[in-house]
Design a protein around this motif. Structure first.
Motif, short mmCIF file in Angstrom:
data_model
loop_
_atom_site.label_atom_id
_atom_site.label_comp_id
_atom_site.label_asym_id
_atom_site.label_seq_id
_atom_site.Cartn_x
_atom_site.Cartn_y
_atom_site.Cartn_z
N ALA A 120 -5.82 8.51 -0.08
CA ALA A 120 -7.38 8.62 -0.23
C ALA A 120 -7.17 7.26 0.32
O ALA A 120 -7.73 6.37 1.40
CB ALA A 120 -8.12 9.35 -0.13
N MET A 121 -7.27 6.80 -1.11
CA MET A 121 -7.26 5.10 -0.58
C MET A 121 -5.82 4.18 -0.16
O MET A 121 -6.04 3.07 0.50
CB MET A 121 -6.49 4.55 -2.83
CG MET A 121 -6.88 2.83 -3.42
SD MET A 121 -8.67 2.51 -3.33
CE MET A 121 -8.82 1.32 -1.60
N ALA A 122 -4.65 5.16 -0.39
CA ALA A 122 -3.71 4.06 0.88
C ALA A 122 -4.59 4.10 2.26
O ALA A 122 -4.24 3.02 3.01
CB ALA A 122 -2.79 4.74 0.73
N MET A 123 -5.41 5.47 2.59
CA MET A 123 -6.34 5.54 4.19
C MET A 123 -6.88 4.35 4.00
O MET A 123 -6.65 4.26 5.56
CB MET A 123 -6.87 6.81 4.62
CG MET A 123 -4.92 7.75 4.47
SD MET A 123 -3.87 7.86 5.56
CE MET A 123 -5.67 7.84 7.04
N THR A 124 -7.63 4.72 3.37
CA THR A 124 -8.81 3.08 3.48
C THR A 124 -8.65 1.78 3.48
O THR A 124 -9.04 1.13 4.46
CB THR A 124 -9.72 3.99 2.25
OG1 THR A 124 -9.29 3.82 0.93
CG2 THR A 124 -10.38 4.97 2.53
N GLU A 178 -0.18 4.88 -7.94
CA GLU A 178 -0.31 3.74 -8.22
C GLU A 178 -1.60 3.75 -7.61
O GLU A 178 -2.64 3.76 -8.19
CB GLU A 178 0.17 2.30 -8.57
CG GLU A 178 1.48 1.68 -9.27
CD GLU A 178 1.52 0.78 -8.96
OE1 GLU A 178 1.34 -0.32 -8.98
OE2 GLU A 178 2.71 0.45 -8.18
N ILE A 179 -1.80 4.54 -6.79
CA ILE A 179 -3.03 4.91 -5.99
C ILE A 179 -2.99 5.76 -5.31
O ILE A 179 -1.67 6.87 -5.20
CB ILE A 179 -3.48 3.80 -4.80
CG1 ILE A 179 -2.24 3.16 -4.02
CG2 ILE A 179 -3.77 2.26 -5.54
CD1 ILE A 179 -2.79 2.73 -2.60
N ASP A 180 -3.50 6.75 -4.48
CA ASP A 180 -3.84 7.67 -4.15
C ASP A 180 -3.76 7.85 -2.63
O ASP A 180 -3.99 7.04 -1.96
CB ASP A 180 -4.79 8.96 -4.80
CG ASP A 180 -6.15 8.30 -3.72
OD1 ASP A 180 -6.77 7.30 -3.25
OD2 ASP A 180 -7.32 9.19 -4.84
N ALA A 226 0.62 -1.06 0.27
CA ALA A 226 0.52 0.11 -0.27
C ALA A 226 0.93 1.43 0.17
O ALA A 226 0.26 2.24 -0.32
CB ALA A 226 -0.80 -0.37 0.82
N ILE A 227 1.57 0.82 0.85
CA ILE A 227 3.23 2.48 0.91
C ILE A 227 3.95 2.26 -0.53
O ILE A 227 3.97 3.66 -1.25
CB ILE A 227 3.99 2.45 1.86
CG1 ILE A 227 3.06 1.95 3.47
CG2 ILE A 227 5.10 3.58 2.10
CD1 ILE A 227 4.05 2.21 4.41
#
Length: 246
Positions: free
Chosen positions: A174-178, A170-172, A162-163
């Motif tokens: 917000a997506m990493a936080m969710t 690749e992800i923003d 995720a990090i």
């Protein structure tokens, strides 16, 4: 990435301690959805509403007019039609179930999404949203947004991934936080921390903000609700206003 790395350290410890939850709560209280994520949620609500309330179909307009006279069986059929529409538009495969549950410690659950079963359960208790057409639609939209973000989170293999995906774009954020909010279990429960903290879980920020956008789109098509999702003092509403979405 500092907050993500701190969440990783907490989530890699089993079991997650009360102190970890408290620190996660502090991080979530500082997190707000960015304009890109807000625009995506607003567009999703607009696209779904445009299809659902398309005058050429007219089904949901008719349901809005006749809801008060519908039997529970007829209402469930409408609910399932709406869920099927969202499944198709959001590329999901969610089913809906029901419960009849009174308030617990003064709190009434209108519905929830289970990440284990990947299904939505709606409360049919007389006090619940099930008996208001406008309210039950926005509860379903809220829960389907949980489902959509959980599906995205399943594409992330691990907290370290995720990090790395966030670092590479690749992800923003917000997506990493969710992801950290949902997958490793750093979720702030209503019972533990109260409503004001619960609503600031990243997953809940997404769902409640999407629900607000849905409420606006439905109201523009004549399906109004007298219980607004976000009031002016709500931190999520202030975030919308700061970014020009309210």
């Amino acid at each position: 990435m500092a907050n993500l790395e701190e969440l990783y350290r907490m989530s890699s410890t089993r079991p997650v301690s009360a102190n970890d939850k408290s620190r996660a709560n502090e991080i979530y209280a500082q997190f707000r959805l960015d304009p890109r994520t807000l625009a995506q949620l607003e567009n999703t609500a607009a696209e779904v509403a445009a299809q659902v309330f398309d005058p050429r179909g007219a089904n949901f307009g008719r349901h809005a007019s006749n809801w008060s006279s519908y039997s529970e069986t007829e209402r469930k059929a409408v609910v399932e039609e709406f869920v099927d529409t969202l499944n198709e538009m959001l590329n999901l495969s969610v089913e809906v179930g029901y419960m009849d549950q009174a308030r617990v410690n003064g709190f009434l659950t209108h519905g929830y999404f289970s990440s284990a079963s990947r299904n939505i359960t709606l409360n049919t208790h007389p006090e619940s949203s099930f008996h208001s057409f406008s309210h039950v639609l926005k509860v379903i939209f809220h829960e389907m947004m949980h489902a959509a973000y959980f599906d995205k989170a399943t594409e992330i293999g691990s907290p370290t991934e995720a990090i790395e995906m966030a670092r590479n774009g690749e992800i923003d954020y917000a997506m990493a936080m969710t992801y950290f909010n949902a997958r490793p279990g750093l979720y702030i429960s209503y019972n533990e921390f109260g409503e004001s903290s619960y609503i600031l879980n990243p997953h809940e920020q997404v769902a409640f903000t999407a629900q607000h956008f849905w409420e606006k789109e439905a109201a523009a098509r004549g399906v109004t609700d007298n219980k607004p999702t976000l009031r002016a003092a709500n931190p999520l509403f202030r975030n919308l206003r700061e970014h020009g979405f309210a």
